[in-house]
Write an enzyme that holds these catalytic residues in place. Structure first.
Site, short mmCIF file in Angstrom:
data_model
loop_
_atom_site.label_atom_id
_atom_site.label_comp_id
_atom_site.label_asym_id
_atom_site.label_seq_id
_atom_site.Cartn_x
_atom_site.Cartn_y
_atom_site.Cartn_z
N ALA A 72 42.61 32.67 38.75
CA ALA A 72 42.74 33.96 38.11
C ALA A 72 41.63 34.78 38.28
CB ALA A 72 43.00 33.80 36.77
N ASP A 73 41.65 36.19 38.32
CA ASP A 73 40.32 36.89 38.31
C ASP A 73 40.63 38.11 37.56
OD1 ASP A 73 37.69 36.89 39.76
OD2 ASP A 73 38.54 39.03 39.90
N THR A 74 39.88 38.58 36.79
CA THR A 74 39.99 39.73 35.89
C THR A 74 38.90 40.89 36.15
OG1 THR A 74 40.75 38.21 34.16
CG2 THR A 74 40.13 40.61 33.31
N GLY A 109 44.59 39.14 37.87
CA GLY A 109 45.32 38.75 38.82
C GLY A 109 45.54 37.16 38.93
#
Length: 195
Positions: A72-74, A109
């Site tokens: 995940a990446d924000t 994501g």
């Protein structure tokens, strides 16, 4: 369940959120070099999430059970500009001034990578965006917040779940997404693969 779950993220907030879905999982932090080819915040987060998940999936020793790796990446974006994690107080204060009195987007994501017998068997990625409305901030409020240790490991220089929460006028979308993982969407996406 017969499937091991691996979170490819060192974020303590993501660990807490993933615990809403799984009683047991392990954390393996990716050390891949992140490469971005898009300017679109949602595409950027998906690219980075996939890079993290695939790096962890590719570096794991062979296991008897199938493995699901979750990356995940924000990012925070305002007026098309992506705000990452601030490097210092000056950068954090600048980001908060940009967000003050305005709406911005938080995009996370998520990449799911299935691994069996040491090989990737399937890959899926998606992103979720939540709109966040920040109240007008005074210089005193900005300075007070940047003097805490909260802003420095968070995209956009704030954590909605911490001391900055008092400055959030409202959100449209998934609260957990702003914290770092769209739990409901992830649950929906996983239903097909975990039965």
């Amino acid at each position: 369940m017969g499937k091991s779950i691996v979170l490819a993220s060192g974020s303590p907030r993501r660990r807490e959120l993933l615990a809403m879905l799984f009683d047991e999982f392990e954390v393996i932090v990716s050390d891949c070099e992140e490469t971005v080819t898009s300017q679109d915040p949602e595409k950027v987060t998906e690219e980075l999430a996939l890079q993290k998940a695939e790096a962890v999936a590719g570096s794991m020793p062979l296991r008897a059970d199938p493995v699901l790796v979750i990356g995940a990446d924000t990012v925070v974006s305002i007026d098309g500009k992506i705000l990452g994690k601030p490097a210092d107080q000056k950068q954090a204060a600048g980001m908060l001034r940009m967000l003050s009195g305005k709406c911005h987007n938080v995009s996370t994501g998520v990449a799911l990578v299935g691994v069996e017998d040491g090989r990737q068997t399937w890959v899926k990625s998606f992103s979720e965006t939540t709109e966040v409305r920040v109240a007008e901030l005074t210089e005193e409020e900005i300075n007070s917040y940047v003097n805490t240790n909260e802003p420095y490991d968070k995209a956009g220089a704030y954590g909605i779940q911490g001391k900055f929460g008092k400055h959030i006028q409202g959100i449209e979308g998934d609260y957990n997404n702003v914290v770092g993982l769209p739990v409901h969407r992830l649950y929906q996406e996983l239903k097909d693969h975990l039965n």
